[in-house]
Design a protein around this motif. Structure first.
Motif, mmCIF file in Angstrom:
data_model
loop_
_atom_site.group_PDB
_atom_site.id
_atom_site.type_symbol
_atom_site.label_atom_id
_atom_site.label_comp_id
_atom_site.label_asym_id
_atom_site.label_seq_id
_atom_site.Cartn_x
_atom_site.Cartn_y
_atom_site.Cartn_z
ATOM 1 N N GLN A 1 1.376 6.209 -7.120
ATOM 2 C CA GLN A 1 0.242 6.693 -7.899
ATOM 3 C C GLN A 1 -0.769 7.502 -7.107
ATOM 4 O O GLN A 1 -1.772 7.937 -7.646
ATOM 5 N N GLY A 2 -0.508 7.683 -5.810
ATOM 6 C CA GLY A 2 -1.418 8.449 -4.973
ATOM 7 C C GLY A 2 -2.443 7.565 -4.282
ATOM 8 O O GLY A 2 -2.789 6.488 -4.772
ATOM 9 N N TYR A 3 -2.913 8.048 -3.162
ATOM 10 C CA TYR A 3 -3.875 7.296 -2.360
ATOM 11 C C TYR A 3 -5.189 7.079 -3.112
ATOM 12 O O TYR A 3 -5.704 5.968 -3.192
ATOM 13 N N ASP A 4 -5.745 8.144 -3.665
ATOM 14 C CA ASP A 4 -7.047 8.061 -4.316
ATOM 15 C C ASP A 4 -7.037 7.131 -5.528
ATOM 16 O O ASP A 4 -8.040 6.471 -5.808
ATOM 17 N N ALA A 5 -5.929 7.068 -6.242
ATOM 18 C CA ALA A 5 -5.854 6.236 -7.442
ATOM 19 C C ALA A 5 -5.551 4.767 -7.139
ATOM 20 O O ALA A 5 -5.592 3.928 -8.034
ATOM 21 N N THR A 6 -5.265 4.444 -5.895
ATOM 22 C CA THR A 6 -4.917 3.084 -5.516
ATOM 23 C C THR A 6 -6.149 2.328 -5.045
ATOM 24 O O THR A 6 -6.907 2.826 -4.211
ATOM 25 N N THR A 7 -6.323 1.129 -5.573
ATOM 26 C CA THR A 7 -7.473 0.302 -5.191
ATOM 27 C C THR A 7 -7.033 -0.826 -4.267
ATOM 28 O O THR A 7 -5.853 -1.210 -4.234
ATOM 29 N N LYS B 1 4.984 9.158 5.587
ATOM 30 C CA LYS B 1 4.834 10.603 5.770
ATOM 31 C C LYS B 1 4.416 11.272 4.461
ATOM 32 O O LYS B 1 3.520 12.125 4.440
ATOM 33 N N ALA B 2 5.037 10.879 3.357
ATOM 34 C CA ALA B 2 4.703 11.459 2.056
ATOM 35 C C ALA B 2 3.286 11.093 1.641
ATOM 36 O O ALA B 2 2.547 11.943 1.124
ATOM 37 N N ALA B 3 2.888 9.847 1.878
ATOM 38 C CA ALA B 3 1.532 9.422 1.516
ATOM 39 C C ALA B 3 0.493 10.182 2.330
ATOM 40 O O ALA B 3 -0.527 10.630 1.793
ATOM 41 N N VAL B 4 0.744 10.352 3.622
ATOM 42 C CA VAL B 4 -0.188 11.082 4.483
ATOM 43 C C VAL B 4 -0.260 12.546 4.066
ATOM 44 O O VAL B 4 -1.349 13.121 3.973
ATOM 45 N N ALA B 5 0.873 13.141 3.765
ATOM 46 C CA ALA B 5 0.895 14.558 3.370
ATOM 47 C C ALA B 5 0.114 14.814 2.084
ATOM 48 O O ALA B 5 -0.424 15.897 1.889
ATOM 49 N N ALA B 6 0.017 13.800 1.236
ATOM 50 C CA ALA B 6 -0.646 13.975 -0.058
ATOM 51 C C ALA B 6 -2.142 13.665 -0.025
ATOM 52 O O ALA B 6 -2.812 13.799 -1.043
ATOM 53 N N SER B 7 -2.681 13.272 1.131
ATOM 54 C CA SER B 7 -4.092 12.867 1.181
ATOM 55 C C SER B 7 -4.783 13.427 2.415
ATOM 56 O O SER B 7 -4.398 13.112 3.544
ATOM 57 N N THR B 8 -5.822 14.204 2.201
ATOM 58 C CA THR B 8 -6.602 14.742 3.314
ATOM 59 C C THR B 8 -7.220 13.616 4.138
ATOM 60 O O THR B 8 -7.239 13.675 5.364
ATOM 61 N N GLU B 9 -7.689 12.593 3.449
ATOM 62 C CA GLU B 9 -8.302 11.462 4.145
ATOM 63 C C GLU B 9 -7.302 10.774 5.074
ATOM 64 O O GLU B 9 -7.624 10.432 6.211
ATOM 65 N N LEU B 10 -6.078 10.601 4.612
ATOM 66 C CA LEU B 10 -5.052 9.974 5.455
ATOM 67 C C LEU B 10 -4.607 10.914 6.576
ATOM 68 O O LEU B 10 -4.272 10.452 7.671
ATOM 69 N N GLN B 11 -4.616 12.209 6.336
ATOM 70 C CA GLN B 11 -4.283 13.169 7.388
ATOM 71 C C GLN B 11 -5.310 13.071 8.512
ATOM 72 O O GLN B 11 -4.946 13.101 9.697
ATOM 73 N N ALA C 1 0.825 -1.207 0.000
ATOM 74 C CA ALA C 1 0.000 0.000 0.000
ATOM 75 C C ALA C 1 0.856 1.252 0.000
ATOM 76 O O ALA C 1 0.610 2.186 -0.781
ATOM 77 N N VAL C 2 1.864 1.299 0.844
ATOM 78 C CA VAL C 2 2.738 2.475 0.904
ATOM 79 C C VAL C 2 3.424 2.680 -0.441
ATOM 80 O O VAL C 2 3.512 3.812 -0.940
ATOM 81 N N SER D 1 -10.243 -3.282 7.276
ATOM 82 C CA SER D 1 -11.607 -2.982 6.839
ATOM 83 C C SER D 1 -11.625 -2.140 5.568
ATOM 84 O O SER D 1 -12.560 -2.218 4.778
ATOM 85 N N ASP D 2 -10.596 -1.334 5.353
ATOM 86 C CA ASP D 2 -10.476 -0.535 4.134
ATOM 87 C C ASP D 2 -9.030 -0.079 3.987
ATOM 88 O O ASP D 2 -8.199 -0.325 4.870
ATOM 89 N N LYS D 3 -8.723 0.602 2.887
ATOM 90 C CA LYS D 3 -7.328 0.959 2.623
ATOM 91 C C LYS D 3 -6.791 2.033 3.560
ATOM 92 O O LYS D 3 -5.583 2.112 3.772
ATOM 93 N N ARG D 4 -7.676 2.830 4.174
ATOM 94 C CA ARG D 4 -7.209 3.826 5.150
ATOM 95 C C ARG D 4 -6.531 3.159 6.334
ATOM 96 O O ARG D 4 -5.606 3.698 6.920
ATOM 97 N N GLU D 5 -7.048 2.001 6.718
ATOM 98 C CA GLU D 5 -6.552 1.317 7.910
ATOM 99 C C GLU D 5 -5.122 0.803 7.762
ATOM 100 O O GLU D 5 -4.456 0.517 8.749
ATOM 101 N N LEU D 6 -4.643 0.692 6.531
ATOM 102 C CA LEU D 6 -3.288 0.195 6.309
ATOM 103 C C LEU D 6 -2.223 1.050 6.970
ATOM 104 O O LEU D 6 -1.225 0.545 7.461
ATOM 105 N N LEU D 7 -2.431 2.353 6.970
ATOM 106 C CA LEU D 7 -1.406 3.239 7.508
ATOM 107 C C LEU D 7 -1.468 3.383 9.021
ATOM 108 O O LEU D 7 -0.630 4.061 9.605
#
Length: 192
Positions: free
Chosen positions: A23-29, A106-116, A16-17, A49-55
């Motif tokens: 390709q970005g969080y939103d574009a990853t399935t 850190k980079a993945a979180v910084a690029a996604s409001t949902e992950l923040q 996932a990371v 339960s979903d991809k948010r939980e991975l981080l």
């Protein structure tokens, strides 16, 4: 794809990371993550339960380690000394894989409001675990909350410094987290 291989959780997190970075969080399935990790989608959903939980994988374990360290601190320890014991306990569970993933997470979180938002909830959970452990030691409520929040901030600052440093491989997270806690303690004294 093999029917079963150990380490599915870790492989899913790394996959996932990598994908979030590429390709970005939103574009990853979920299907892409599962494929990259070498597991099925149903295996993914057995772990997350979903991809948010991975981080935030391991948050419960991290919360427990922080609280256990606080609980087991010497009886006469100050609240921040107890938090330091929690930081040492939790830091001991972090190895090279955690260090290597740090900058990418850190980079993945910084690029996604949902992950923040999810990361902020993780911080709240860690602070709550430390606060509860401090209250159980008899620390007054306001002091326990402040010490718990400082503990989270110290852990996050220490983790960032540790994962981004090119220093000694033997140098663990604990030294960075404890130095960050000491910096924060000194900063609070200057507040007046």
């Amino acid at each position: 794809m093999a029917r079963w291989q150990p380490g599915a959780t870790q492989r899913l997190v790394v996959a996932a990371v990598d994908l979030f970075t590429e390709q970005g969080y939103d574009a990853t399935t979920v299907a892409q993550i599962a494929e990259r990790a070498g597991v099925t989608k149903s295996t993914f959903f057995r772990h997350f339960s979903d991809k948010r939980e991975l981080l935030v994988a391991g948050q419960e374990t991290l919360s427990r380690l922080l609280a256990d360290g606080i609980t087991e601190a010497p009886a006469g320890a100050s609240p921040l000394q107890a938090v330091a014991a929690g930081l040492e306990r939790a830091s001991g569970a972090m190895g090279p894989a955690n260090r290597e993933l740090g900058p990418r997470i850190k980079a993945a979180v910084a690029a996604s409001t949902e992950l923040q938002e999810r990361d902020a909830l993780k911080s709240v959970g860690l602070a709550a675990a430390m606060t509860a452990a401090l209250i159980a030691r008899g620390v007054p409520d306001a002091t326990a909350h402040l010490a718990g929040e400082l503990g989270v901030l110290a852990f996050k600052r220490g983790y960032a410094q540790w994962s981004e440093s090119q220093g000694d491989e033997a140098e663990g997270l604990a030294s960075h987290a404890l130095a960050a806690l000491e910096d924060l303690r000194a900063a609070t004294a200057s507040l007046g």
